[in-house]
Design an enzyme around this catalytic site. Structure first.
Site, PDB file in Angstrom:
ATOM      1  N   HIS A 185      -9.306  11.051   2.515  1.00  0.00           N
ATOM      2  CA  HIS A 185      -8.439   9.896   2.288  1.00  0.00           C
ATOM      3  C   HIS A 185      -7.049  10.084   2.890  1.00  0.00           C
ATOM      4  CE1 HIS A 185      -6.129   6.946  -0.324  1.00  0.00           C
ATOM      5  NE2 HIS A 185      -7.148   6.216   0.078  1.00  0.00           N
ATOM      6  N   ASP A 187      16.861  10.275  -8.002  1.00  0.00           N
ATOM      7  CA  ASP A 187      18.309  10.446  -7.864  1.00  0.00           C
ATOM      8  C   ASP A 187      18.810  10.328  -6.422  1.00  0.00           C
ATOM      9  OD1 ASP A 187      18.485  10.823 -10.581  1.00  0.00           O
ATOM     10  OD2 ASP A 187      18.476  13.013 -10.472  1.00  0.00           O
ATOM     11  N   LYS A 194      -3.844  10.376   5.423  1.00  0.00           N
ATOM     12  CA  LYS A 194      -3.341   9.696   6.608  1.00  0.00           C
ATOM     13  C   LYS A 194      -2.304  10.625   7.242  1.00  0.00           C
ATOM     14  CE  LYS A 194      -3.912   6.568   3.025  1.00  0.00           C
ATOM     15  NZ  LYS A 194      -5.297   6.268   3.144  1.00  0.00           N
ATOM     16  N   LYS A 252       3.224   4.393  -1.202  1.00  0.00           N
ATOM     17  CA  LYS A 252       3.297   5.316  -2.330  1.00  0.00           C
ATOM     18  C   LYS A 252       4.627   6.040  -2.252  1.00  0.00           C
ATOM     19  CE  LYS A 252      -1.314   4.823  -1.569  1.00  0.00           C
ATOM     20  NZ  LYS A 252      -1.936   4.190  -0.389  1.00  0.00           N
ATOM     21  N   ASP A 296       1.186  17.080  19.616  1.00  0.00           N
ATOM     22  CA  ASP A 296       1.501  18.365  20.241  1.00  0.00           C
ATOM     23  C   ASP A 296       1.840  19.398  19.168  1.00  0.00           C
ATOM     24  OD1 ASP A 296       1.120  17.056  22.669  1.00  0.00           O
ATOM     25  OD2 ASP A 296       3.231  16.547  22.878  1.00  0.00           O
ATOM     26  N   HIS A 311       0.815  -1.207   0.000  1.00  0.00           N
ATOM     27  CA  HIS A 311       0.000   0.000   0.000  1.00  0.00           C
ATOM     28  C   HIS A 311       0.856   1.267   0.000  1.00  0.00           C
ATOM     29  CE1 HIS A 311      -3.298   2.604   1.923  1.00  0.00           C
ATOM     30  NE2 HIS A 311      -3.846   2.122   0.832  1.00  0.00           N
TER      31      HIS A 311
END
Length: 494
Positions: free
Chosen positions: A412, A234, A414, A229, A419, A227
């Site tokens: 969607h 370089d 995450k 991404k 703090d 999952h």
């Protein structure tokens, strides 16, 4: 017994043998469940199902009950036998001494690094990429700047408008002599046509599915996903987050007006950690080295001792978790953040199906007076997970932890804020699949300006949300409540 002159006497003994074999295999599998299933409740459930409904439960068990991904670490060792230097570089980038303190544990970042046995590094630049337009502009710009190599990993690749722009960009660089390697999850990208992949390969691009089912023993590993991404250029620029390559992330091609998501662009030594995560996945998928990858020498122990990580801005940690881990490191990540929070813990996640340890950690944080709040979608992406979220929202309400549902589109992203000190962006959801079944990646950044920007972003998101688990929330219809009760039963495999 004969019928129309044909003797069918052999059928009944054969059927009896088949039934007896299934019953025996079910008993053996039930014993396996008692020993290996992650929780006692799930072990009891699988055992009862295997004994009472063996024909149905047997195939379901071997597909959905497994929580340990086999062969991943062995693949890295296999590559290491031929390319020791590369594998040693990956291990240096991602691992510190196991079960040992490597920091002073004076900050949330240090505690997180020690809990995950991963080194602290530096992010010389950390830029939020809010929503699809900013994300894809950064991705295409980074790709166009590549001079040596490009590494890409996505859960979903689509052959749509943005998917073709992405393909054009990497093909142009490949024809200019840049080494391009792409990993994709074959389940997430199940609708990707072969012609799309053929076009990439015809340009000299190295394209591989993650292929969880490698090997005879792993043929049932279809419930695991990569999952992550990642776009890495370089060895000095990396982009991570929750977005895949598809028009929906630009608010196109679907009926939702806006797909709310966030990415993160980072530069500096921290990108080598992201590169090491890609390398491990690539070793599994392709069983090959990355000869062009740039690896710097790992710092010595004395170098580490000279760095005051607690005070330096721009420190960062890569939190790479997955079912090949020997410990539940994704749960440990959430629990560590909840334990280190002093006055604020904000979590944005599209799916709210936490495991028991994560729930307890949130309860403990709230009991210490920490402002814990959670942001989830008000629109359904997967109905089973959406409905199960209502159960956990109700449970959290008993601890006075508000759960907000975002109304400005499909939420969607995450993202976690601790703090005014630490912020994380990546791919990990607060659900069973991300905690135990998916290979995931979060990047934690300790930088005042970056954390302030994340705080502003989440504050704006909460302003477009409604609290749905307060005592004054509108009662849901009976059929939704029934669906929630049923969905909760399947939460261990959602």
């Amino acid at each position: 017994m004969t019928w129309d002159g044909i003797d069918y006497g052999w059928v009944f003994p054969a059927a009896s043998i088949l039934v007896a074999s299934i019953a025996l295999l079910s008993l053996v599998t039930a014993f396996h469940a008692l020993r290996h299933v992650r929780t006692s409740q799930a072990a009891v459930g699988w055992t009862v199902a295997l004994i009472t409904l063996p024909m149905i439960a047997l195939p379901l068990y071997w597909v959905f009950a497994r929580h340990r991904f086999e062969g991943y670490r062995e693949a890295i060792r296999e590559i290491g036998e031929r390319h020791q230097q590369s594998v040693r570089a990956v291990q240096n980038e991602l691992q510190t001494a196991e079960l040992a303190r490597s920091t002073q544990q004076q900050s949330a970042l240090e505690q997180l690094a020690d809990v995950l046995d991963t080194p602290i590094s530096r992010a010389q630049r950390a830029e939020l990429l809010i929503d699809g337009l900013a994300f894809f502009e950064a991705v295409l710009s980074a790709i166009s700047s590549a001079s040596s190599y490009i590494y890409v990993a996505f859960y979903i690749l689509r052959d749509d408008e943005i998917g073709r722009k992405f393909a054009d960009a990497v093909i142009e660089r490949a024809r200019a002599g840049v080494q391009v390697r792409i990993l994709y999850d074959e389940v997430g990208s199940i609708r990707l046509p072969r012609s799309y992949l053929s076009r990439l390969r015809a340009a000299g691009i190295d394209v591989n599915p993650f292929n969880t089912r490698q090997g005879w023993f792993n043929r049932f590993q279809i419930n695991f996903r990569n999952h992550r991404k990642i776009v890495l250029v370089d060895g000095h620029t990396a982009i991570v987050g929750g977005l895949n390559v598809g028009d929906e992330y630009l608010g196109q091609g679907i009926d939702k007006p806006r797909w709310r998501d966030t990415g993160l662009l980072i530069e500096g030594p921290i990108t080598r950690k992201v590169q090491a995560v890609f390398a491990g996945d690539y070793y599994w998928a392709a069983r090959h080295d990355l000869p062009e990858a740039r690896w710097a020498d790992a710092p010595t122990a004395s170098d580490q001792a000279d760095l005051n990580y607690a005070l330096a801005p721009g420190n960062a940690v890569v939190c790479a978790t997955g079912p090949a881990d020997s410990r539940p490191r994704a749960t440990m990540m959430f629990s560590s953040l909840a334990a280190s929070a002093r006055y604020r813990l904000w979590i944005s996640t599209p799916y709210l199906v936490p495991d028991e340890p994560s729930l307890v950690a949130l309860h403990m944080a709230r009991s210490r007076g920490v402002e814990v709040r959670i942001l989830i979608p008000n629109h359904a992406d997967h109905w089973s997970v959406y409905l199960a979220g209502f159960h956990y929202a109700h449970e959290l309400s008993e601890a006075k932890i508000p759960v907000y549902r975002y109304t400005g589109g499909f939420m969607h992203q995450k993202c976690i804020l601790v703090d005014d000190e630490l912020a994380l962006v990546g791919s990990t959801n607060l659900d069973n699949r991300s905690l135990y079944l998916n290979f995931e990646l979060m990047v934690a950044v300790q930088d005042t300006d970056f954390v302030r920007e994340v705080h502003r972003m989440l504050k704006a998101d909460f302003a477009q949300a409604i609290e749905t688990n307060s005592p004054h929330a509108r009662a849901r219809p009976w059929f939704e409540r029934v669906g929630t009760a049923i969905a909760r039963l399947f939460s261990p495999i959602l």
